[in-house]
Each structure stands twice: as C-alpha cells, then as structure tokens.
Design an enzyme around this catalytic site. Structure first.
Site, PDB file in Angstrom:
ATOM      1  N   PRO A  65       0.838  -1.206   0.000  1.00 18.29           N
ATOM      2  CA  PRO A  65       0.000   0.000   0.000  1.00 18.29           C
ATOM      3  C   PRO A  65       0.870   1.253   0.000  1.00 18.29           C
ATOM      4  CG  PRO A  65      -0.075  -1.083   2.149  1.00 18.29           C
ATOM      5  CD  PRO A  65       0.717  -1.968   1.236  1.00 18.29           C
ATOM      6  N   HIS A  66       0.405   2.280  -0.670  1.00 16.09           N
ATOM      7  CA  HIS A  66       1.170   3.520  -0.740  1.00 16.09           C
ATOM      8  C   HIS A  66       0.238   4.694  -0.973  1.00 16.09           C
ATOM      9  CE1 HIS A  66       0.973   1.673  -4.734  1.00 16.09           C
ATOM     10  NE2 HIS A  66       0.903   2.896  -5.210  1.00 16.09           N
TER      11      HIS A  66
END
Length: 154
Positions: A65-66
């Site tokens: 995730p980012h």
C-alpha cells in the site's frame, strides 16, 4: 536509494490480531504517526483512497500500500508482518502476511516510483520473504529488509 533511507527501525512491527484491510490501514496510520509524525487519520484516509483505485496486494502474500500526503516531507516506509494472513483482494487471491507501505510527499513523482520499485524488487526475493516469515522480532525483520537490499545492490 537504500531501504534504510526510507525505513526506520521503529517502523517495523509484528501484528497479531488484524481482521480487515481497514484495520490494517489503521495500524499503519498509528505506526506512521508514532514513527514519523503525520496524523494517523490522514494516513488511513490516504491509503483507503489509493486502495479504491485498485488493490495493492501484489501476490505471494505481499501487499505494497502507498499514498501521497501533504504533511509528509520525504518518503517514509512502514513494514508489518501479520501473524495471521489477511484477505486483501490481491491479484492472486492469496491472503497477505507481509505489508510494506510507503508514504510520500504529494510532489514526489519519480522518487516515489523509485522507492516503490526498490521495495517491490526486495519483496520479490523468495529468500527474503522466507526469512521475514520465519522471524517475529522487529529488529531482525528490519535487519533482513535492509541487509537484503544492500546485497541486491552489490
């Protein structure tokens, strides 16, 4: 760029009771606030918004995730090893137990992509993932991650 440049030792944690993707994002938000300073709620909202564009579960039990945030001044990494794998809508439909999240400044274009590529390359190494899954000590997990990247660069 090295993983040690974006990942502080205090940003590595083993999580036992994570029951949903949203709970995972809350854990990441709390860890980000504790380690780097951005507000946990802002981190959670940014991760949820990014995830709505498409799942960041890349397969083989790994999620990356980012998100970009206005209050972040440099790329910041967070690593969670989940004791119980979590359904994550991954591309291979397998549950996730290794999570490496990246937070980046809103203007970090190429730098954000380079960091994401670095993390992706490191997390694709089967030996690294096997070692991460075999350890529960955050200090050892940090050493595995930062050592693997320096070996890979050699």
């Amino acid at each position: 760029m090295q993983l040690a440049d974006i990942l502080q030792q205090g940003a590595v944690k083993v999580v036992g009771g994570c029951t949903s993707k949203k709970r995972l994002f809350h854990d990441l938000g709390a860890l980000a606030e504790q380690t780097y300073g951005p507000k946990a709620g802002d981190v959670v909202n940014a991760l949820i918004e990014r995830e709505a564009l498409g799942p960041t579960g890349v397969g083989h039990g790994i999620a990356l995730p980012h998100a970009r945030l206005p209050d972040v001044d440099r790329i910041q990494g967070l690593f969670l090893r989940l004791e119980k794998p979590l359904h994550f809508d991954s591309v291979d439909r397998q549950p996730v137990d290794l999570v490496f999240a990246l937070l980046a400044p809103e203007q970090a274009g190429v730098e954000h992509l380079r960091a994401l590529a670095l993390v992706s390359r490191t997390m694709r190494l089967p030996d690294v993932c096997a070692k991460l899954r075999a350890n529960t000590d955050p200090g050892k997990l940090y050493a595995i991650l930062t050592e693997a990247q320096s070996i890979q660069a050699a």
